[in-house]
Design a protein around this motif. Structure first.
Motif, PDB file in Angstrom:
ATOM      1  N   SER A 101       4.924  43.055  54.405  1.00  0.00           N
ATOM      2  CA  SER A 101       4.826  44.431  54.896  1.00  0.00           C
ATOM      3  C   SER A 101       4.891  44.483  56.420  1.00  0.00           C
ATOM      4  CB  SER A 101       3.523  45.078  54.409  1.00  0.00           C
ATOM      5  OG  SER A 101       2.402  44.361  54.887  1.00  0.00           O
ATOM      6  N   ALA A 102       4.285  43.494  57.085  1.00  0.00           N
ATOM      7  CA  ALA A 102       4.340  43.461  58.548  1.00  0.00           C
ATOM      8  C   ALA A 102       5.762  43.185  59.031  1.00  0.00           C
ATOM      9  CB  ALA A 102       3.376  42.405  59.092  1.00  0.00           C
ATOM     10  N   ILE A 103       6.455  42.286  58.342  1.00  0.00           N
ATOM     11  CA  ILE A 103       7.842  41.990  58.700  1.00  0.00           C
ATOM     12  C   ILE A 103       8.713  43.224  58.512  1.00  0.00           C
ATOM     13  CG2 ILE A 103       9.876  40.617  58.112  1.00  0.00           C
ATOM     14  CD1 ILE A 103       7.970  38.341  57.388  1.00  0.00           C
ATOM     15  N   ASP A 104       8.520  43.915  57.389  1.00  0.00           N
ATOM     16  CA  ASP A 104       9.283  45.140  57.138  1.00  0.00           C
ATOM     17  C   ASP A 104       9.010  46.179  58.225  1.00  0.00           C
ATOM     18  OD1 ASP A 104      10.415  44.072  54.864  1.00  0.00           O
ATOM     19  OD2 ASP A 104       9.003  45.037  53.484  1.00  0.00           O
ATOM     20  N   ASP A 105       7.744  46.262  58.652  1.00  0.00           N
ATOM     21  CA  ASP A 105       7.396  47.222  59.698  1.00  0.00           C
ATOM     22  C   ASP A 105       8.119  46.869  60.996  1.00  0.00           C
ATOM     23  OD1 ASP A 105       5.249  49.388  60.684  1.00  0.00           O
ATOM     24  OD2 ASP A 105       5.400  47.813  62.194  1.00  0.00           O
ATOM     25  N   MET A 106       8.171  45.587  61.336  1.00  0.00           N
ATOM     26  CA  MET A 106       8.876  45.166  62.548  1.00  0.00           C
ATOM     27  C   MET A 106      10.348  45.542  62.490  1.00  0.00           C
ATOM     28  SD  MET A 106       7.327  41.379  63.309  1.00  0.00           S
ATOM     29  CE  MET A 106       5.564  41.068  63.202  1.00  0.00           C
ATOM     30  N   VAL A 107      10.957  45.357  61.326  1.00  0.00           N
ATOM     31  CA  VAL A 107      12.374  45.677  61.161  1.00  0.00           C
ATOM     32  C   VAL A 107      12.610  47.164  61.387  1.00  0.00           C
ATOM     33  CG1 VAL A 107      14.297  45.766  59.540  1.00  0.00           C
ATOM     34  CG2 VAL A 107      12.841  43.734  59.632  1.00  0.00           C
ATOM     35  N   GLU A 108      11.849  48.001  60.688  1.00  0.00           N
ATOM     36  CA  GLU A 108      12.045  49.439  60.797  1.00  0.00           C
ATOM     37  C   GLU A 108      11.682  49.954  62.188  1.00  0.00           C
ATOM     38  OE1 GLU A 108      13.606  51.189  58.545  1.00  0.00           O
ATOM     39  OE2 GLU A 108      13.787  49.303  57.442  1.00  0.00           O
ATOM     40  N   ARG A 109      10.635  49.381  62.761  1.00  0.00           N
ATOM     41  CA  ARG A 109      10.220  49.818  64.092  1.00  0.00           C
ATOM     42  C   ARG A 109      11.264  49.427  65.136  1.00  0.00           C
ATOM     43  NH1 ARG A 109       5.356  51.903  65.008  1.00  0.00           N
ATOM     44  NH2 ARG A 109       4.707  51.146  62.963  1.00  0.00           N
ATOM     45  N   ALA A 110      11.817  48.214  65.018  1.00  0.00           N
ATOM     46  CA  ALA A 110      12.854  47.779  65.958  1.00  0.00           C
ATOM     47  C   ALA A 110      14.062  48.703  65.893  1.00  0.00           C
ATOM     48  CB  ALA A 110      13.262  46.341  65.655  1.00  0.00           C
ATOM     49  N   LEU A 111      14.465  49.063  64.690  1.00  0.00           N
ATOM     50  CA  LEU A 111      15.616  49.952  64.531  1.00  0.00           C
ATOM     51  C   LEU A 111      15.328  51.341  65.086  1.00  0.00           C
ATOM     52  CD1 LEU A 111      16.726  48.914  60.937  1.00  0.00           C
ATOM     53  CD2 LEU A 111      17.932  48.425  63.068  1.00  0.00           C
ATOM     54  N   SER A 112      14.120  51.832  64.849  1.00  0.00           N
ATOM     55  CA  SER A 112      13.746  53.152  65.359  1.00  0.00           C
ATOM     56  C   SER A 112      13.711  53.170  66.883  1.00  0.00           C
ATOM     57  CB  SER A 112      12.377  53.550  64.794  1.00  0.00           C
ATOM     58  OG  SER A 112      11.952  54.785  65.334  1.00  0.00           O
ATOM     59  N   LEU A 113      13.100  52.150  67.483  1.00  0.00           N
ATOM     60  CA  LEU A 113      13.013  52.088  68.937  1.00  0.00           C
ATOM     61  C   LEU A 113      14.379  51.901  69.576  1.00  0.00           C
ATOM     62  CD1 LEU A 113       9.850  49.819  69.351  1.00  0.00           C
ATOM     63  CD2 LEU A 113       9.987  52.297  69.684  1.00  0.00           C
ATOM     64  N   ASP A 114      15.325  51.332  68.836  1.00  0.00           N
ATOM     65  CA  ASP A 114      16.650  51.027  69.382  1.00  0.00           C
ATOM     66  C   ASP A 114      17.599  52.221  69.345  1.00  0.00           C
ATOM     67  OD1 ASP A 114      18.464  48.790  70.348  1.00  0.00           O
ATOM     68  OD2 ASP A 114      19.616  49.500  68.617  1.00  0.00           O
ATOM     69  N   GLU A 115      17.167  53.337  68.789  1.00  0.00           N
ATOM     70  CA  GLU A 115      18.083  54.473  68.604  1.00  0.00           C
ATOM     71  C   GLU A 115      18.733  54.922  69.908  1.00  0.00           C
ATOM     72  OE1 GLU A 115      16.029  57.542  66.539  1.00  0.00           O
ATOM     73  OE2 GLU A 115      16.133  56.524  64.597  1.00  0.00           O
ATOM     74  N   ASP A 116      18.001  54.849  71.015  1.00  0.00           N
ATOM     75  CA  ASP A 116      18.552  55.275  72.304  1.00  0.00           C
ATOM     76  C   ASP A 116      18.922  54.087  73.187  1.00  0.00           C
ATOM     77  OD1 ASP A 116      18.368  58.014  71.757  1.00  0.00           O
ATOM     78  OD2 ASP A 116      16.252  58.048  72.340  1.00  0.00           O
ATOM     79  N   THR A 117      19.137  52.916  72.559  1.00  0.00           N
ATOM     80  CA  THR A 117      19.521  51.672  73.252  1.00  0.00           C
ATOM     81  C   THR A 117      18.712  51.446  74.529  1.00  0.00           C
ATOM     82  OG1 THR A 117      21.371  52.772  74.366  1.00  0.00           O
ATOM     83  CG2 THR A 117      21.846  51.637  72.296  1.00  0.00           C
ATOM     84  N   PRO A 118      17.404  51.256  74.394  1.00  0.00           N
ATOM     85  CA  PRO A 118      16.573  51.048  75.580  1.00  0.00           C
ATOM     86  C   PRO A 118      16.846  49.702  76.235  1.00  0.00           C
ATOM     87  CG  PRO A 118      15.304  50.582  73.612  1.00  0.00           C
ATOM     88  CD  PRO A 118      16.626  51.136  73.147  1.00  0.00           C
ATOM     89  N   THR A 119      16.403  49.564  77.463  1.00  0.00           N
ATOM     90  CA  THR A 119      16.488  48.282  78.152  1.00  0.00           C
ATOM     91  C   THR A 119      15.595  47.256  77.476  1.00  0.00           C
ATOM     92  OG1 THR A 119      16.939  49.397  80.236  1.00  0.00           O
ATOM     93  CG2 THR A 119      16.133  47.137  80.373  1.00  0.00           C
ATOM     94  N   LEU A 120      14.412  47.684  77.052  1.00  0.00           N
ATOM     95  CA  LEU A 120      13.463  46.790  76.388  1.00  0.00           C
ATOM     96  C   LEU A 120      12.613  47.613  75.441  1.00  0.00           C
ATOM     97  CD1 LEU A 120      11.416  43.943  78.018  1.00  0.00           C
ATOM     98  CD2 LEU A 120      10.225  45.649  76.649  1.00  0.00           C
ATOM     99  N   ALA A 121      12.262  47.029  74.295  1.00  0.00           N
ATOM    100  CA  ALA A 121      11.400  47.701  73.323  1.00  0.00           C
ATOM    101  C   ALA A 121      10.401  46.700  72.765  1.00  0.00           C
ATOM    102  CB  ALA A 121      12.231  48.304  72.185  1.00  0.00           C
ATOM    103  N   ALA A 122       9.167  47.153  72.562  1.00  0.00           N
ATOM    104  CA  ALA A 122       8.132  46.262  72.054  1.00  0.00           C
ATOM    105  C   ALA A 122       7.096  47.087  71.292  1.00  0.00           C
ATOM    106  CB  ALA A 122       7.461  45.498  73.195  1.00  0.00           C
TER     107      ALA A 122
END
Length: 220
Positions: free
Chosen positions: A59-80
């Motif tokens: 579940s934590a891995i799945d959360d990282m995947v979905e969160r990474a994709l969500s944060l990447d929507e606006d192609t940020p310089t860095l996301a964490a």
């Protein structure tokens, strides 16, 4: 999500790095695909302490995947994101750079109203505004609460945020760090974590790299 077909051109190439404290996980993507996000999450859990099994759960891995994709929507310089020992994501952090060729970088007085504007939320209460001197440059810090519109416009949820507008002296780019979270009972601790992270932010201009696309973050 598909790969970034046409990444934005960076007018002032620079490298963004943050020496994160334990708990922060770099979720920056370069291609923006689910395959990349899954590989990134898998790589992360392999490096984590084996005595923290909750963060290594499916579940934590799945959360990282979905969160990474969500944060990447606006192609940020860095996301964490910051994860607790139980594997729960408590806060997100995004670094973005703003600048137009031939347009002067806005000053502090112009930036503050822009930091309080949200596309899908309204700022509530009186924001806390602080002027800072960071290793990356002079900055202004804005902290407040948000009422975020839910899907289809039904109801609102309360979150908190901090935005830092950083003015790197060697660039004309305005660098904005946004930290957001929902558990208001943890606001004091998350604000401390955010302040620690932004003090560890480093912005390094890249000379002779005029053809570079948007800088993508890295941690050290």
């Amino acid at each position: 999500m598909t790969a970034h077909d046409d990444p934005p051109v960076l007018l002032e190439p620079y490298e963004c790095s943050v020496e994160f404290q334990p708990g922060w996980i770099d979720l920056t993507l370069r291609e923006g695909t689910k395959t990349e996000a899954r590989a990134r999450a898998t790589e992360i859990v392999r490096r984590l302490d084996p005595h923290a099994p909750d963060i290594q759960s499916a579940s934590a891995i799945d959360d990282m995947v979905e969160r990474a994709l969500s944060l990447d929507e606006d192609t940020p310089t860095l996301a964490a994101a910051y994860y607790s020992d139980t594997g729960k994501a408590l806060a997100t952090l995004v670094v973005d750079g703003y600048g137009d060729e031939g347009v002067a970088r806005p000053g502090v007085d112009e930036v503050i109203p822009a930091l309080l504007q949200w596309e899908n939320a309204d700022v509530t209460g009186d924001p806390e505004i602080t002027h800072l001197e960071l290793p990356a440059g002079p900055a202004v810090r804005v902290q407040s609460s948000l009422r975020v519109k839910r899907m289809f416009g039904f109801g609102r949820k309360l979150t908190e945020f901090i935005k830092y507008a950083v003015f790197p002296p060697a660039l004309q780019t305005l660098v904005v760090v946004t930290v957001q979270w929902e558990e208001t009972s943890r606001s004091e601790r998350i604000a401390e974590l955010a302040d620690e992270a932004v003090r560890a932010l480093r912005i390094t201009p890249l000379v002779g790299d005029g053809g570079s696309t948007a800088a993508r973050g890295r941690t050290e």
